[in-house]
Design a protein around this motif. Structure first.
Motif, PDB file in Angstrom:
ATOM      1  N   MET A   1       0.775  -1.265   0.058  1.00 37.52           N
ATOM      2  CA  MET A   1      -0.077  -0.074  -0.058  1.00 37.52           C
ATOM      3  C   MET A   1       0.781   1.399  -0.149  1.00 37.52           C
ATOM      4  SD  MET A   1      -3.228   0.740   2.593  1.00 37.52           S
ATOM      5  CE  MET A   1      -3.866   2.260   2.701  1.00 37.52           C
ATOM      6  N   ASN A   2       0.511   2.138  -0.603  1.00 37.21           N
ATOM      7  CA  ASN A   2       1.109   3.422  -0.958  1.00 37.21           C
ATOM      8  C   ASN A   2       0.823   4.340   0.057  1.00 37.21           C
ATOM      9  OD1 ASN A   2       2.456   2.301  -3.107  1.00 37.21           O
ATOM     10  ND2 ASN A   2       1.386   3.118  -4.454  1.00 37.21           N
ATOM     11  N   ASP A   3       1.650   5.341   0.576  1.00 31.73           N
ATOM     12  CA  ASP A   3       1.532   6.363   1.160  1.00 31.73           C
ATOM     13  C   ASP A   3       1.472   7.644   0.132  1.00 31.73           C
ATOM     14  OD1 ASP A   3       4.000   7.608   0.788  1.00 31.73           O
ATOM     15  OD2 ASP A   3       4.785   6.550   2.613  1.00 31.73           O
ATOM     16  N   ALA A   4       1.037   8.776   0.787  1.00 29.59           N
ATOM     17  CA  ALA A   4       0.838  10.056  -0.002  1.00 29.59           C
ATOM     18  C   ALA A   4       1.907  10.403  -1.041  1.00 29.59           C
ATOM     19  CB  ALA A   4       0.263  11.177   0.636  1.00 29.59           C
ATOM     20  N   SER A   5       3.178  10.001  -0.770  1.00 28.76           N
ATOM     21  CA  SER A   5       4.454  10.396  -1.194  1.00 28.76           C
ATOM     22  C   SER A   5       5.028   9.473  -2.153  1.00 28.76           C
ATOM     23  CB  SER A   5       5.526  10.933  -0.284  1.00 28.76           C
ATOM     24  OG  SER A   5       5.682   9.869   0.619  1.00 28.76           O
ATOM     25  N   THR A   6       4.101   8.192  -2.387  1.00 31.19           N
ATOM     26  CA  THR A   6       4.843   7.447  -3.338  1.00 31.19           C
ATOM     27  C   THR A   6       3.844   7.200  -4.471  1.00 31.19           C
ATOM     28  OG1 THR A   6       5.939   6.263  -1.767  1.00 31.19           O
ATOM     29  CG2 THR A   6       5.649   5.091  -3.657  1.00 31.19           C
ATOM     30  N   PHE A   7       4.281   7.317  -5.607  1.00 32.92           N
ATOM     31  CA  PHE A   7       3.127   6.957  -6.602  1.00 32.92           C
ATOM     32  C   PHE A   7       3.431   5.929  -7.402  1.00 32.92           C
ATOM     33  CE2 PHE A   7       2.852  11.580  -6.102  1.00 32.92           C
ATOM     34  CZ  PHE A   7       1.625  11.779  -5.429  1.00 32.92           C
ATOM     35  N   GLN A   8       2.508   5.281  -8.096  1.00 37.14           N
ATOM     36  CA  GLN A   8       2.731   4.090  -9.156  1.00 37.14           C
ATOM     37  C   GLN A   8       2.911   4.568 -10.765  1.00 37.14           C
ATOM     38  OE1 GLN A   8      -0.541   1.550  -8.375  1.00 37.14           O
ATOM     39  NE2 GLN A   8       0.690   0.222  -7.299  1.00 37.14           N
ATOM     40  N   ILE A   9       3.933   3.926 -11.054  1.00 32.49           N
ATOM     41  CA  ILE A   9       4.519   4.202 -12.503  1.00 32.49           C
ATOM     42  C   ILE A   9       4.348   2.796 -13.262  1.00 32.49           C
ATOM     43  CG2 ILE A   9       6.063   4.784 -13.970  1.00 32.49           C
ATOM     44  CD1 ILE A   9       7.503   6.105 -11.518  1.00 32.49           C
ATOM     45  N   ARG A  10       3.408   2.946 -14.185  1.00 28.10           N
ATOM     46  CA  ARG A  10       3.255   1.821 -15.350  1.00 28.10           C
ATOM     47  C   ARG A  10       4.192   2.085 -16.390  1.00 28.10           C
ATOM     48  NH1 ARG A  10       0.681  -2.571 -16.483  1.00 28.10           N
ATOM     49  NH2 ARG A  10       0.289  -3.114 -18.711  1.00 28.10           N
ATOM     50  N   ILE A  11       5.116   1.174 -16.773  1.00 32.52           N
ATOM     51  CA  ILE A  11       6.144   1.221 -17.607  1.00 32.52           C
ATOM     52  C   ILE A  11       5.494   0.341 -18.896  1.00 32.52           C
ATOM     53  CG2 ILE A  11       8.493   0.556 -18.443  1.00 32.52           C
ATOM     54  CD1 ILE A  11       8.317   2.588 -15.987  1.00 32.52           C
ATOM     55  N   ALA A  12       5.263   1.084 -19.923  1.00 28.94           N
ATOM     56  CA  ALA A  12       4.473   0.409 -21.086  1.00 28.94           C
ATOM     57  C   ALA A  12       5.557  -0.886 -21.700  1.00 28.94           C
ATOM     58  CB  ALA A  12       3.855   1.320 -22.012  1.00 28.94           C
ATOM     59  N   ASN A  13       6.612  -0.404 -22.002  1.00 31.59           N
ATOM     60  CA  ASN A  13       7.449  -1.222 -22.491  1.00 31.59           C
ATOM     61  C   ASN A  13       7.649  -2.861 -21.992  1.00 31.59           C
ATOM     62  OD1 ASN A  13       8.645   1.457 -22.406  1.00 31.59           O
ATOM     63  ND2 ASN A  13       9.178   0.834 -24.232  1.00 31.59           N
ATOM     64  N   THR A  14       7.444  -2.798 -20.705  1.00 34.73           N
ATOM     65  CA  THR A  14       7.468  -4.145 -19.919  1.00 34.73           C
ATOM     66  C   THR A  14       6.280  -4.542 -19.421  1.00 34.73           C
ATOM     67  OG1 THR A  14       7.972  -3.212 -17.736  1.00 34.73           O
ATOM     68  CG2 THR A  14       9.715  -3.800 -19.361  1.00 34.73           C
ATOM     69  N   GLY A  15       5.188  -3.732 -19.083  1.00 30.82           N
ATOM     70  CA  GLY A  15       4.119  -4.082 -18.730  1.00 30.82           C
ATOM     71  C   GLY A  15       4.024  -4.140 -17.069  1.00 30.82           C
ATOM     72  N   GLN A  16       5.145  -3.452 -16.601  1.00 37.58           N
ATOM     73  CA  GLN A  16       5.148  -3.561 -15.119  1.00 37.58           C
ATOM     74  C   GLN A  16       4.628  -2.232 -14.560  1.00 37.58           C
ATOM     75  OE1 GLN A  16       9.400  -4.922 -16.022  1.00 37.58           O
ATOM     76  NE2 GLN A  16       9.182  -5.744 -13.906  1.00 37.58           N
ATOM     77  N   THR A  17       4.345  -2.275 -13.332  1.00 34.37           N
ATOM     78  CA  THR A  17       3.601  -1.342 -12.514  1.00 34.37           C
ATOM     79  C   THR A  17       4.787  -1.096 -11.396  1.00 34.37           C
ATOM     80  OG1 THR A  17       1.705  -1.133 -13.399  1.00 34.37           O
ATOM     81  CG2 THR A  17       1.933   0.211 -11.414  1.00 34.37           C
ATOM     82  N   ILE A  18       5.686  -0.149 -10.974  1.00 32.65           N
ATOM     83  CA  ILE A  18       6.569   0.054  -9.930  1.00 32.65           C
ATOM     84  C   ILE A  18       6.261   1.271  -9.059  1.00 32.65           C
ATOM     85  CG2 ILE A  18       8.426  -1.050 -11.199  1.00 32.65           C
ATOM     86  CD1 ILE A  18       9.430   1.886 -11.785  1.00 32.65           C
TER      87      ILE A  18
END
Ligand code: FES
Length: 102
Positions: A1-18
């Motif tokens: 679970m993320n706190d307010a200062s961390t966001f999710q990034i979806r990398i389209a080339n690999t299909g991963q979300t970090i």
């Protein structure tokens, strides 16, 4: 679970979300997640990490004018090594079509 200062990034080339904290760059988060994101200088001067930002907002740290032009910014491009997330992002690198596994 993320706190307010961390966001999710979806990398389209690999299909991963970090996860990426607001004080780290997209490139730093990708490398930490084991993604072979294309880059060279990591200081905003070569343009190797130019990416299409397809969703979300970033804070762009200082960079060389030749690595990302105004026209590129207006076209929705950014530098992964200089971009800190200001919300959840979707991004796709431009300088290599294939991924290599680390
Ligand atoms: S890696 Fe050189 S500008 Fe981002």
């Amino acid at each position: 679970m993320n706190d307010a200062s961390t966001f999710q990034i979806r990398i389209a080339n690999t299909g991963q979300t970090i996860d990426c904290p607001t004080d780290r760059t997209v490139l730093q988060a990708a490398i930490a997640a084991g993604i072979d994101y294309p880059y060279a200088c990591a200081t905003g001067n070569c343009g190797m990490c130019v990416s299409d930002l397809t969703a979300g907002e970033v804070h762009l740290l200082a960079h060389g004018d030749s690595s990302l032009s105004r026209a590129q910014k207006e076209a929705g491009q950014t530098l992964a090594c200089r971009a800190q997330p200001r919300g959840d992002l979707a991004i796709k690198w431009r300088n290599r079509s294939q991924t290599t596994r680390l």
